[in-house]
Enzyme design. Structure first.
Site, PDB file in Angstrom:
ATOM      1  N   ASN A 130      40.904 104.353  99.508  1.00 17.87           N
ATOM      2  CA  ASN A 130      40.463 103.252  98.648  1.00 17.87           C
ATOM      3  C   ASN A 130      41.221 103.254  97.319  1.00 17.87           C
ATOM      4  O   ASN A 130      42.023 102.367  97.036  1.00 17.87           O
ATOM      5  CB  ASN A 130      38.944 103.332  98.425  1.00 17.87           C
ATOM      6  N   THR A 131      41.007 104.299  96.515  1.00 20.69           N
ATOM      7  CA  THR A 131      41.544 104.288  95.150  1.00 20.69           C
ATOM      8  C   THR A 131      43.075 104.252  95.098  1.00 20.69           C
ATOM      9  O   THR A 131      43.644 103.639  94.193  1.00 20.69           O
ATOM     10  CB  THR A 131      41.012 105.499  94.356  1.00 20.69           C
ATOM     11  N   ALA A 137      39.389 110.668 101.289  1.00 14.50           N
ATOM     12  CA  ALA A 137      39.453 110.993  99.867  1.00 14.50           C
ATOM     13  C   ALA A 137      40.653 111.861  99.515  1.00 14.50           C
ATOM     14  O   ALA A 137      41.013 112.774 100.250  1.00 14.50           O
ATOM     15  CB  ALA A 137      38.189 111.686  99.376  1.00 14.50           C
ATOM     16  N   GLY A 138      41.224 111.536  98.372  1.00 12.59           N
ATOM     17  CA  GLY A 138      42.273 112.358  97.796  1.00 12.59           C
ATOM     18  C   GLY A 138      43.683 111.835  97.966  1.00 12.59           C
ATOM     19  O   GLY A 138      44.574 112.204  97.208  1.00 12.59           O
ATOM     20  N   LYS A 181      29.144 105.917 107.387  1.00 13.34           N
ATOM     21  CA  LYS A 181      29.959 106.934 106.730  1.00 13.34           C
ATOM     22  C   LYS A 181      29.023 107.679 105.803  1.00 13.34           C
ATOM     23  O   LYS A 181      28.615 107.168 104.757  1.00 13.34           O
ATOM     24  CB  LYS A 181      31.115 106.307 105.952  1.00 13.34           C
ATOM     25  N   GLY A 222      38.910 109.701  94.624  1.00 13.91           N
ATOM     26  CA  GLY A 222      39.507 108.985  93.492  1.00 13.91           C
ATOM     27  C   GLY A 222      40.484 109.804  92.669  1.00 13.91           C
ATOM     28  O   GLY A 222      40.984 109.338  91.650  1.00 13.91           O
TER      29      GLY A 222
END
Lengths: 65, 257
Positions: B209-210, B187-188, B100, B161
């Site tokens: 993830n976040t 992301a986001g 990645k 994040g």
């Protein structure tokens, strides 16, 4: 002999990458080793000789996104 | 339900929800979150082995590489050289040829440096890597990455994040129309509904993830997003009704008093 391992000066009695890993109790699986910015293949761990002043990096996987 | 696996360069991925392994309390929680997510592909970062405390546990002891595909990232790399170095180290560590690829342009936004990203993609693709580049939601950039040999494109929904959701679903639609390679939103995503929207639009998967690690109950959130991804994918395949400005009655007029 003195080497720079993961950014820290360190003394080692390991003459090869394999011996250094054993000395540090680091398993071969899931790690990669770089000496003076060149990646050392796993097959060469037993034969690759470490020299005084070598900058050695040993990396593994950590949590990340 | 019929098998609906995503195949990337011959690698079969069952889950539309890809999960990151950063920022959990401990490896035990990481393992429980992965289990709850139902994901079969997880991202990891490449970092120095802890040489001062050799008793500290290893992430791979908690993620069975036979059960999960490990997708290493180049997070934290700001130059092409660094991204190449981390990619090659990741491959030598022996998990897979997948990477990645992140070439970050700015600390505050963590937006990608697309010029560097394109260069690194080209080089790594030639070296036989299966490149998953993290890019902005720019259709032309995604096309260029695809032409450079990227196996998929990973446009951001919003900054890493941030949890802002999909800030530009219309760009994603264009990317989906233009791309011959799978499109994975990276992301986001902030919560389950964001993931559902991404899948409903037709994105092939989301990497999160976040939104999970930052939830009050990460394990419950992982499960929620798992369901959202299943729902979003099904809704996409079912084909949504067209939007109309005015009402259409659902009950018949006939038979009214």
């Amino acid at each position: 002999m003195n080497i720079k391992l993961n950014g820290e000066t360190r003394e080692t009695s390991g003459g090869t990458i394999a011996e250094l890993l054993t000395e540090m109790e680091i398993p071969r699986q899931g790690v990669a080793v770089e000496v003076n910015l060149s990646i050392i293949k796993k097959a060469d761990y037993d034969s690759f000789a470490i020299k005084e002043g070598d900058a050695i990096e040993i990396v593994n996987f950590v949590g990340g996104g | 339900m019929q098998e609906d696996n995503l195949v990337i360069r011959g690698i079969e991925i069952k889950s539309r929800f890809w999960i990151g392994t950063g920022k959990y309390k401990d490896f035990d929680e990481t393992a429980r979150v992965i289990e709850a997510s139902g994901s079969d592909i997880v991202t990891v970062a490449v970092r120095r082995v802890n040489i001062t405390d050799r008793k500290s546990p290893n992430l791979l002891d908690f993620i069975d590489p036979k059960k999960y595909k490990i997708l290493p990232n180049t997070a934290g790399c700001y130059t092409v050289e660094d991204a190449l170095r981390y990619s090659r180290l990741a491959r030598e560590a022996g998990v897979s040829d997948m990477i990645k690829l992140e070439v970050i342009g700015d600390e505050k936004t963590l937006f990608p440096d697309n010029i560097g990203l394109l260069k690194a993609t080209e080089i790594l693709a030639k070296e036989g890597f299966i490149v998953f580049p993290y890019t902005t939601d720019d259709p032309i950039m995604c096309k260029r990455l695809e032409d450079a040999g990227a196996a998929v494109v990973m446009p951001l929904g919003a900054p890493i994040g941030s949890g802002l959701g999909l800030r530009n679903p219309y760009n994603l639609k264009i990317i989906l129309e233009y791309s011959k390679v799978p499109v994975i939103v990276d992301a986001g995503v902030g919560t389950a509904s964001d993931a559902a929207v991404a899948l409903e639009l037709g994105c092939d998967a989301v990497l999160i993830n976040t939104a999970v690690a930052g939830a009050k109950n990460p394990i419950m959130m992982a499960e929620a997003i798992k369901h959202a991804c299943i729902a979003g994918r099904l809704a996409y395949k079912a084909g949504r009704m067209p939007k109309k400005l005015y009402a259409t009655a659902s009950s018949p007029i006939e038979g009214m008093l």
